[in-house]
Design a protein around this motif. Structure first.
Motif, PDB file in Angstrom:
ATOM      1  N   HIS A 161       0.830  -1.204   0.000  1.00  0.00           N
ATOM      2  CA  HIS A 161       0.000   0.000   0.000  1.00  0.00           C
ATOM      3  C   HIS A 161       0.862   1.251   0.000  1.00  0.00           C
ATOM      4  O   HIS A 161       0.623   2.202  -0.759  1.00  0.00           O
ATOM      5  N   ASP A 162       1.873   1.288   0.879  1.00  0.00           N
ATOM      6  CA  ASP A 162       2.758   2.456   0.952  1.00  0.00           C
ATOM      7  C   ASP A 162       3.631   2.563  -0.297  1.00  0.00           C
ATOM      8  O   ASP A 162       3.909   3.666  -0.775  1.00  0.00           O
ATOM      9  N   LEU A 163       4.042   1.404  -0.831  1.00  0.00           N
ATOM     10  CA  LEU A 163       4.950   1.408  -1.976  1.00  0.00           C
ATOM     11  C   LEU A 163       4.249   1.904  -3.242  1.00  0.00           C
ATOM     12  O   LEU A 163       4.860   2.590  -4.067  1.00  0.00           O
ATOM     13  N   GLU A 164       2.973   1.580  -3.409  1.00  0.00           N
ATOM     14  CA  GLU A 164       2.239   2.012  -4.598  1.00  0.00           C
ATOM     15  C   GLU A 164       2.250   3.525  -4.733  1.00  0.00           C
ATOM     16  O   GLU A 164       2.524   4.068  -5.816  1.00  0.00           O
ATOM     17  N   ALA A 165       1.968   4.229  -3.637  1.00  0.00           N
ATOM     18  CA  ALA A 165       1.933   5.690  -3.688  1.00  0.00           C
ATOM     19  C   ALA A 165       3.316   6.259  -3.991  1.00  0.00           C
ATOM     20  O   ALA A 165       3.456   7.216  -4.762  1.00  0.00           O
ATOM     21  N   ALA A 166       4.353   5.660  -3.408  1.00  0.00           N
ATOM     22  CA  ALA A 166       5.716   6.148  -3.626  1.00  0.00           C
ATOM     23  C   ALA A 166       6.153   5.931  -5.076  1.00  0.00           C
ATOM     24  O   ALA A 166       6.795   6.801  -5.679  1.00  0.00           O
ATOM     25  N   VAL A 167       5.793   4.787  -5.652  1.00  0.00           N
ATOM     26  CA  VAL A 167       6.178   4.487  -7.028  1.00  0.00           C
ATOM     27  C   VAL A 167       5.492   5.433  -8.006  1.00  0.00           C
ATOM     28  O   VAL A 167       6.121   5.961  -8.937  1.00  0.00           O
TER      29      VAL A 167
END
Length: 281
Positions: free
Chosen positions: A49-55
């Motif tokens: 979940h956190d990685l999707e926004a960062a990517v």
């Protein structure tokens, strides 16, 4: 109908040239650019979940940098992440979105043919429903000079049509490599020289008829140069790429069938230019 281009982004430094080319193609063709990043499905759900926004934020920031570097307007863009095996998700998304073109960065481990076969790029090439661009050169280089290897098969004819449709203003060179049937077996025959001259003339006339027929099938064909070379197709093509590299190589892909698969893998191992691969349909 607006075209859709699919760019598979892995956010690596080597991927930047392909991203820039994808943006430029989208702008020049008035197409929508779908930017896709494939995440590892085995990561914990909270991490994903956190990685999707960062990517997505990184892909947008990179797009902004590229537009500034190349002075390009922003095309209509859709940025998304999915989870799964990269090659499978790229092919699936290409089918579902009915994309016109897939753009990928070139394989980073150059000079290692055994590593190329199983890469995301090679796997996408085997299954993509549309032409695939493998990009390794900077996007400020125009694709004015395009080389199309031609064996007059269904695949190469389709590749030529795709090239003419997408790059109507480019200079096209058709390269046909041929070997004389029976030359090895009849080399000791006393009348070999006369036989060889007759066979060469017959072959040239046959090739010219093939070219004339092909040109009659196409509309508004620009001046196209036909180059005939005697020898092994892979050797002839690699020699041409090393000594007269084009801006873009348009190549028909038949999957991994015999000699043709070896040609594709050799080109992916040592890309002397950007490459567009097309299926037979």
């Amino acid at each position: 109908m607006t075209q859709t281009l699919l760019f598979a982004c892995d956010l690596s430094a080597e991927n930047r040239a392909a991203y820039a080319r994808a943006v430029r193609l989208a702008v020049e063709n008035g197409a929508r650019l779908d930017v896709l990043h494939v995440l590892d499905p085995y990561l914990p759900r909270r991490v994903l979940h956190d990685l999707e926004a960062a990517v997505v934020a990184d892909m947008q920031a990179l797009l902004t940098d590229i537009r500034e570097d190349y002075a390009l307007p922003e095309p209509a863009t859709l940025m998304q992440t999915v989870t799964g095996a990269p090659y499978a998700e790229i092919v699936r998304e290409a089918h579902e979105r009915k994309v016109d073109l897939i753009i990928l960065g070139a394989h980073r481990k150059r000079g290692q043919p055994d590593l190329v076969t199983g890469t995301t790029l090679a796997r996408v090439l085997r299954s993509a429903p549309c032409p695939v661009l493998s990009v390794s050169h900077l996007a400020n280089q125009d694709w004015d000079d395009i080389l199309v290897p031609m064996d007059f098969s269904l695949t190469s004819r389709h590749t030529l049509r795709e090239t003419l449709k997408r790059f109507p203003e480019a200079r096209l060179t058709l390269l046909h490599a041929w070997q004389l049937p029976g030359e090895r077996e009849l080399g000791s025959y006393k009348g070999y020289a006369n036989w060889r001259d007759r066979e060469l003339e017959r072959l040239r006339q046959q090739l010219q008829r093939e070219v004339d027929q092909l040109m009659n099938e196409l509309d508004n064909v620009p001046d196209i140069e036909l180059v005939l070379e005697q020898g092994d197709p892979l050797d002839i093509l690699m020699h041409r790429l090393r000594h007269q590299p084009p801006d873009l190589l348009a190549l028909g892909s038949r999957g991994q069938l015999g000699r043709h698969g070896q040609i594709t893998e050799s080109l992916l191992t040592e890309p002397h230019c950007d490459i567009m691969l097309c299926r037979a349909w």
